[in-house]
Every structure is written in C-alpha cells, then in structure tokens.
Motif scaffolding. Sequence first.
Motif, short mmCIF file in Angstrom:
data_model
loop_
_atom_site.label_atom_id
_atom_site.label_comp_id
_atom_site.label_asym_id
_atom_site.label_seq_id
_atom_site.Cartn_x
_atom_site.Cartn_y
_atom_site.Cartn_z
N MET A 1 0.62 -1.37 0.06
CA MET A 1 -0.37 0.04 -0.18
C MET A 1 0.79 1.60 -0.14
SD MET A 1 -2.73 1.25 2.21
CE MET A 1 -3.91 -0.37 2.05
N THR A 2 0.21 2.58 -0.98
CA THR A 2 1.15 3.42 -0.55
C THR A 2 1.31 4.35 0.48
OG1 THR A 2 0.78 3.59 -3.38
CG2 THR A 2 1.75 4.92 -2.19
N TRP A 3 2.80 4.99 0.63
CA TRP A 3 2.85 6.11 1.94
C TRP A 3 1.95 7.05 1.09
CZ3 TRP A 3 6.47 9.96 2.80
CH2 TRP A 3 6.26 9.77 4.07
N VAL A 4 1.77 7.71 2.34
CA VAL A 4 1.00 8.90 1.55
C VAL A 4 0.97 10.33 2.52
CG1 VAL A 4 -1.19 10.32 1.22
CG2 VAL A 4 -0.93 7.89 0.46
N LYS A 5 1.82 11.44 1.94
CA LYS A 5 1.85 12.16 3.36
C LYS A 5 1.36 13.64 2.40
CE LYS A 5 5.93 15.97 3.94
NZ LYS A 5 6.19 16.14 2.58
N VAL A 6 0.83 14.28 3.48
CA VAL A 6 0.39 15.78 3.31
C VAL A 6 0.61 16.16 3.64
CG1 VAL A 6 -1.94 16.68 3.05
CG2 VAL A 6 -2.03 14.54 3.08
N CYS A 7 1.40 17.82 3.13
CA CYS A 7 2.34 18.32 3.18
C CYS A 7 1.47 20.28 3.33
CB CYS A 7 3.35 18.67 2.05
SG CYS A 7 5.01 19.21 3.10
N GLY A 8 2.30 20.99 3.86
CA GLY A 8 1.90 22.28 3.76
C GLY A 8 1.09 22.67 4.55
N ARG A 164 1.38 4.22 -13.02
CA ARG A 164 2.36 4.60 -14.35
C ARG A 164 4.07 4.27 -13.23
NH1 ARG A 164 2.08 9.39 -18.12
NH2 ARG A 164 4.29 8.67 -18.36
N THR A 165 4.20 5.09 -12.24
CA THR A 165 5.65 5.50 -11.64
C THR A 165 6.09 4.67 -11.06
OG1 THR A 165 4.34 6.94 -9.85
CG2 THR A 165 5.83 7.65 -12.55
N ARG A 166 5.13 4.07 -9.30
CA ARG A 166 5.17 2.91 -8.83
C ARG A 166 6.21 2.69 -7.90
NH1 ARG A 166 0.65 -0.15 -9.29
NH2 ARG A 166 0.85 -1.62 -10.89
N PRO A 167 5.09 4.14 -7.56
CA PRO A 167 6.63 4.92 -5.77
C PRO A 167 6.30 4.40 -5.11
CG PRO A 167 4.23 6.10 -6.59
CD PRO A 167 4.59 5.39 -7.26
N TRP A 168 6.97 4.74 -3.95
CA TRP A 168 7.26 4.34 -2.64
C TRP A 168 5.53 4.43 -1.99
CZ3 TRP A 168 8.96 6.41 2.21
CH2 TRP A 168 7.67 5.44 3.56
N GLY A 169 5.57 6.04 -2.36
CA GLY A 169 4.87 7.32 -1.25
C GLY A 169 4.61 8.47 -2.56
N VAL A 170 3.80 8.51 -2.12
CA VAL A 170 3.31 10.02 -2.63
C VAL A 170 2.97 11.29 -1.61
CG1 VAL A 170 1.95 8.93 -4.66
CG2 VAL A 170 1.32 9.59 -2.66
N GLU A 194 -8.15 7.59 -2.34
CA GLU A 194 -7.47 6.82 -3.94
C GLU A 194 -5.86 6.72 -4.05
OE1 GLU A 194 -9.42 7.67 -7.69
OE2 GLU A 194 -10.47 7.45 -5.44
N ALA A 195 -4.87 8.03 -3.47
CA ALA A 195 -4.01 6.56 -3.63
C ALA A 195 -4.09 5.92 -2.27
CB ALA A 195 -3.08 7.51 -2.57
N LYS A 196 -4.21 5.55 -1.43
CA LYS A 196 -4.41 3.97 -0.84
C LYS A 196 -4.79 3.10 -1.55
CE LYS A 196 -2.33 5.25 3.24
NZ LYS A 196 -0.96 3.80 3.57
N ARG A 197 -6.18 3.14 -2.58
CA ARG A 197 -6.51 1.90 -3.09
C ARG A 197 -5.71 1.77 -4.07
NH1 ARG A 197 -9.88 2.42 -7.98
NH2 ARG A 197 -9.90 5.19 -8.01
N ALA A 198 -4.83 2.58 -5.31
CA ALA A 198 -4.23 2.47 -6.01
C ALA A 198 -3.52 0.87 -6.32
CB ALA A 198 -3.09 3.60 -6.68
#
Length: 198
Positions: A1-8, A164-170, A194-198
């Motif tokens: 599952m993709t790691w997700v950061k919300v910034c700012g 497309r990019t298969r990152p560890w996180g977004v 959306e990020a978690k379900r991708a």
Amino acid sequence: MTWVKVCGLTRRDDVEAAVDSGADAVGFVLAPDSPRRVDLDTARDLGRGIPAVRVLVVVDVSAEEALEAIKVTGAEAVQLHGEGALAAARTVLAAGAMVLLASPPGAQLGPAVPGQIPIIDNRKAGMHGGSGEAFDWSLAEGITQRFVLAGGLGPDNVVEAIMRTRPWGVDASSRLESAPGVKDHGMVHRFVQEAKRA
C-alpha cells in the motif's frame, strides 16, 4: 500500500483531517519563502500527539540546524532541499530520523546517502516545491529503489501517477488547498483514499 504524505499544513484541524483520512505522514514547511511556512513552535504544536510521521520541510539548512529543528518539534523526519542537503542527510540519518532528500525529475538516483528516500518533485525557478504542477512522469518510470513522488498530485491524478511510476510514496500540498496553507478537507480525504486504493 502506498505511503501518503500531506504537506504544507498550517492549521491543527487540517492536520487532524489528514490523519483521520489515513495519511501516513504530515508535513510542516519551515522554509522562509513559502506561503505555507510555520515556525518551529507552531510545527511542534501542530504535530503534538499526532499518530503519523511528522516531517519538517527545510531549505538550505546545516546538519546542526536540521537536528535542532527535530529536537524542538519532536518530528521524526526531515525533507531536505537546497544547499547542504547531502551533508545534513548523513547527520540526520545517523541520529535516527527519517530523511526525504529532494531530487529533480530525471536525476540519477544513486546511493548518495544510504538510507535516505528520494522525493522527486517538479522544479520551477525560485521554488523548491509546492508549485502545484506535475512533471513528465515518464522521467520517474522504471526506478527500482523506493522513492516518493510529488509535484501537482491531487485526487484526480494520483491513481494514474502511482500506476505509471510505482512509487513507494506520494506527497501533495497545493492541489489540496482552498487557499495557500488552508486545506480542503474533502480534497485531502479523496487524495489519501485514492492513493491508498491504487
């Protein structure tokens, strides 16, 4: 599952909305030229008691300054941009904190600092991130090491970016806002989900 950061993040209710939505990390910008800038005391207060990784976003700081920021705020991670980032990364990692090391799209990602995680973000003149503009994702395709994808991500395009990019996180910031530093909680929730379900 993709790691997700919300910034700012600049407001406590926005931090709580991000965490309640399932974000793994929250980011506080200390860079003086950012419209999302908070000071150390505010970053500490915003992140107090939050069950997510607290990331300090800094630009052109020394290793000593990065360590002091961690000490004051209690943050678990630093996102390093600009001059001195490599040297600071080594010191911060040695101190046991997580390091996200800013990297421009298309740059060669090697083990410059073992243990750090590259964060690939769009580069615009005079900015170190937070432009709200995506770059050509083909520049991040085929990367085999773990990395975080940033730059112009939102609920409408994060699934495609991940596929497309298969990152560890977004990581996202400006496209989740109703005004600079003010998050739209609905957008934050949709982005994380959306990020978690991708």
